[in-house]
Design a protein around this motif. Sequence first.
Motif, PDB file in Angstrom:
ATOM      1  N   GLU A 188       0.944 -14.363  -2.872  1.00  0.00           N
ATOM      2  CA  GLU A 188       2.032 -13.395  -3.033  1.00  0.00           C
ATOM      3  C   GLU A 188       1.994 -12.792  -4.438  1.00  0.00           C
ATOM      4  N   LYS A 189       1.691 -13.613  -5.433  1.00  0.00           N
ATOM      5  CA  LYS A 189       1.635 -13.119  -6.811  1.00  0.00           C
ATOM      6  C   LYS A 189       0.617 -11.993  -6.946  1.00  0.00           C
ATOM      7  N   GLU A 190      -0.575 -12.174  -6.380  1.00  0.00           N
ATOM      8  CA  GLU A 190      -1.606 -11.137  -6.452  1.00  0.00           C
ATOM      9  C   GLU A 190      -1.159  -9.865  -5.742  1.00  0.00           C
ATOM     10  N   VAL A 191      -0.554 -10.019  -4.584  1.00  0.00           N
ATOM     11  CA  VAL A 191      -0.094  -8.860  -3.822  1.00  0.00           C
ATOM     12  C   VAL A 191       1.022  -8.134  -4.566  1.00  0.00           C
ATOM     13  N   ILE A 192       1.954  -8.873  -5.148  1.00  0.00           N
ATOM     14  CA  ILE A 192       3.053  -8.249  -5.900  1.00  0.00           C
ATOM     15  C   ILE A 192       2.513  -7.503  -7.115  1.00  0.00           C
ATOM     16  N   ASN A 193       1.642  -8.156  -7.886  1.00  0.00           N
ATOM     17  CA  ASN A 193       1.101  -7.495  -9.076  1.00  0.00           C
ATOM     18  C   ASN A 193       0.330  -6.232  -8.718  1.00  0.00           C
ATOM     19  N   GLN A 194      -0.439  -6.277  -7.641  1.00  0.00           N
ATOM     20  CA  GLN A 194      -1.169  -5.088  -7.206  1.00  0.00           C
ATOM     21  C   GLN A 194      -0.214  -4.024  -6.692  1.00  0.00           C
ATOM     22  N   ALA A 195       0.847  -4.429  -5.993  1.00  0.00           N
ATOM     23  CA  ALA A 195       1.823  -3.476  -5.471  1.00  0.00           C
ATOM     24  C   ALA A 195       2.536  -2.740  -6.599  1.00  0.00           C
ATOM     25  N   VAL A 196       2.892  -3.454  -7.649  1.00  0.00           N
ATOM     26  CA  VAL A 196       3.564  -2.827  -8.794  1.00  0.00           C
ATOM     27  C   VAL A 196       2.627  -1.814  -9.448  1.00  0.00           C
ATOM     28  N   LEU A 197       1.384  -2.210  -9.658  1.00  0.00           N
ATOM     29  CA  LEU A 197       0.390  -1.309 -10.243  1.00  0.00           C
ATOM     30  C   LEU A 197       0.171  -0.086  -9.356  1.00  0.00           C
ATOM     31  N   ASP A 198      -0.030  -0.315  -8.066  1.00  0.00           N
ATOM     32  CA  ASP A 198      -0.262   0.788  -7.131  1.00  0.00           C
ATOM     33  C   ASP A 198       0.942   1.717  -7.043  1.00  0.00           C
ATOM     34  N   ALA A 199       2.141   1.161  -7.050  1.00  0.00           N
ATOM     35  CA  ALA A 199       3.352   1.996  -6.969  1.00  0.00           C
ATOM     36  C   ALA A 199       3.448   2.914  -8.180  1.00  0.00           C
ATOM     37  N   LEU A 200       3.227   2.369  -9.377  1.00  0.00           N
ATOM     38  CA  LEU A 200       3.291   3.223 -10.565  1.00  0.00           C
ATOM     39  C   LEU A 200       2.197   4.286 -10.506  1.00  0.00           C
ATOM     40  N   GLN A 201       1.008   3.922 -10.055  1.00  0.00           N
ATOM     41  CA  GLN A 201      -0.076   4.906  -9.936  1.00  0.00           C
ATOM     42  C   GLN A 201       0.306   6.015  -8.966  1.00  0.00           C
ATOM     43  N   ILE A 202       0.921   5.654  -7.842  1.00  0.00           N
ATOM     44  CA  ILE A 202       1.365   6.651  -6.865  1.00  0.00           C
ATOM     45  C   ILE A 202       2.404   7.582  -7.476  1.00  0.00           C
ATOM     46  N   PHE A 203       3.376   7.026  -8.204  1.00  0.00           N
ATOM     47  CA  PHE A 203       4.413   7.858  -8.833  1.00  0.00           C
ATOM     48  C   PHE A 203       3.800   8.789  -9.880  1.00  0.00           C
ATOM     49  N   VAL A 204       2.860   8.295 -10.661  1.00  0.00           N
ATOM     50  CA  VAL A 204       2.181   9.123 -11.669  1.00  0.00           C
ATOM     51  C   VAL A 204       1.407  10.240 -10.970  1.00  0.00           C
ATOM     52  N   ASP A 205       0.663   9.897  -9.936  1.00  0.00           N
ATOM     53  CA  ASP A 205      -0.110  10.901  -9.200  1.00  0.00           C
ATOM     54  C   ASP A 205       0.796  11.969  -8.586  1.00  0.00           C
ATOM     55  N   GLN A 206       1.961  11.566  -8.085  1.00  0.00           N
ATOM     56  CA  GLN A 206       2.907  12.532  -7.518  1.00  0.00           C
ATOM     57  C   GLN A 206       3.401  13.498  -8.588  1.00  0.00           C
ATOM     58  N   GLU A 207       3.700  12.980  -9.759  1.00  0.00           N
ATOM     59  CA  GLU A 207       4.189  13.831 -10.853  1.00  0.00           C
ATOM     60  C   GLU A 207       3.133  14.841 -11.288  1.00  0.00           C
ATOM     61  N   LEU A 208       1.861  14.456 -11.205  1.00  0.00           N
ATOM     62  CA  LEU A 208       0.767  15.319 -11.655  1.00  0.00           C
ATOM     63  C   LEU A 208       0.121  16.112 -10.517  1.00  0.00           C
ATOM     64  N   ASP A 209       0.599  15.916  -9.303  1.00  0.00           N
ATOM     65  CA  ASP A 209      -0.005  16.557  -8.131  1.00  0.00           C
ATOM     66  C   ASP A 209      -1.486  16.247  -8.016  1.00  0.00           C
ATOM     67  N   GLY A 210      -1.841  15.004  -8.310  1.00  0.00           N
ATOM     68  CA  GLY A 210      -3.224  14.560  -8.195  1.00  0.00           C
ATOM     69  C   GLY A 210      -3.477  13.378  -9.112  1.00  0.00           C
ATOM     70  N   HIS A 211      -4.668  12.803  -8.988  1.00  0.00           N
ATOM     71  CA  HIS A 211      -5.009  11.630  -9.792  1.00  0.00           C
ATOM     72  C   HIS A 211      -5.721  12.051 -11.073  1.00  0.00           C
ATOM     73  N   TYR A 212      -4.947  12.121 -12.156  1.00  0.00           N
ATOM     74  CA  TYR A 212      -5.500  12.473 -13.462  1.00  0.00           C
ATOM     75  C   TYR A 212      -5.326  11.330 -14.450  1.00  0.00           C
ATOM     76  N   ASP A 213      -4.186  10.681 -14.417  1.00  0.00           N
ATOM     77  CA  ASP A 213      -3.906   9.556 -15.298  1.00  0.00           C
ATOM     78  C   ASP A 213      -4.162   8.255 -14.549  1.00  0.00           C
ATOM     79  N   THR A 214      -4.423   7.198 -15.302  1.00  0.00           N
ATOM     80  CA  THR A 214      -4.730   5.904 -14.708  1.00  0.00           C
ATOM     81  C   THR A 214      -3.773   4.852 -15.235  1.00  0.00           C
ATOM     82  N   VAL A 215      -3.318   3.982 -14.346  1.00  0.00           N
ATOM     83  CA  VAL A 215      -2.416   2.890 -14.706  1.00  0.00           C
ATOM     84  C   VAL A 215      -3.207   1.596 -14.693  1.00  0.00           C
ATOM     85  N   LYS A 216      -3.023   0.783 -15.740  1.00  0.00           N
ATOM     86  CA  LYS A 216      -3.689  -0.517 -15.833  1.00  0.00           C
ATOM     87  C   LYS A 216      -2.717  -1.529 -16.411  1.00  0.00           C
ATOM     88  N   TYR A 217      -3.016  -2.799 -16.155  1.00  0.00           N
ATOM     89  CA  TYR A 217      -2.286  -3.874 -16.815  1.00  0.00           C
ATOM     90  C   TYR A 217      -2.933  -4.165 -18.160  1.00  0.00           C
TER      91      TYR A 217
END
Length: 119
Positions: A39-68
């Motif tokens: 569950e820990k791995e899935v949660i950590n990946q979900a948080v990362l993926d969610a922020l990446q999705i929100f960033v991509d939505q704001e930019l109308d595409g994948h330009y910025d990258t989210v990392k831990y």
Amino acid sequence: MVISEFKEEISMSVEVPENLEEVAMRVALLKTRGRETTEKEVINQAVLDALQIFVDQELDGHYDTVKYDGAQLVIFDLMGEEISRLDPEQADFEQDFRTNADKTMLRLEDLAHRVVGSR
């Protein structure tokens, strides 16, 4: 688990779990596919993926990258320059998610809007 392998199997609810019930479903799904995860791995990946999705939505595409970076989430621009960091409210984002998944997702969405949407 390699992140790219995890993302291959992503379909936002079951793709990116938004609550603990969906996390449990994701763990079970991966287990049926022969992928042992926690569950820990899935949660950590979900948080990362969610922020990446929100960033991509704001930019109308994948330009910025989210990392831990340790317990922090960091947004990097296309040139690899750091734009912003987000600290968890508790020890880590897993605990934040377990305590209040909705609040955690709203914080991620707000950060993306404030930091990326203003450019």
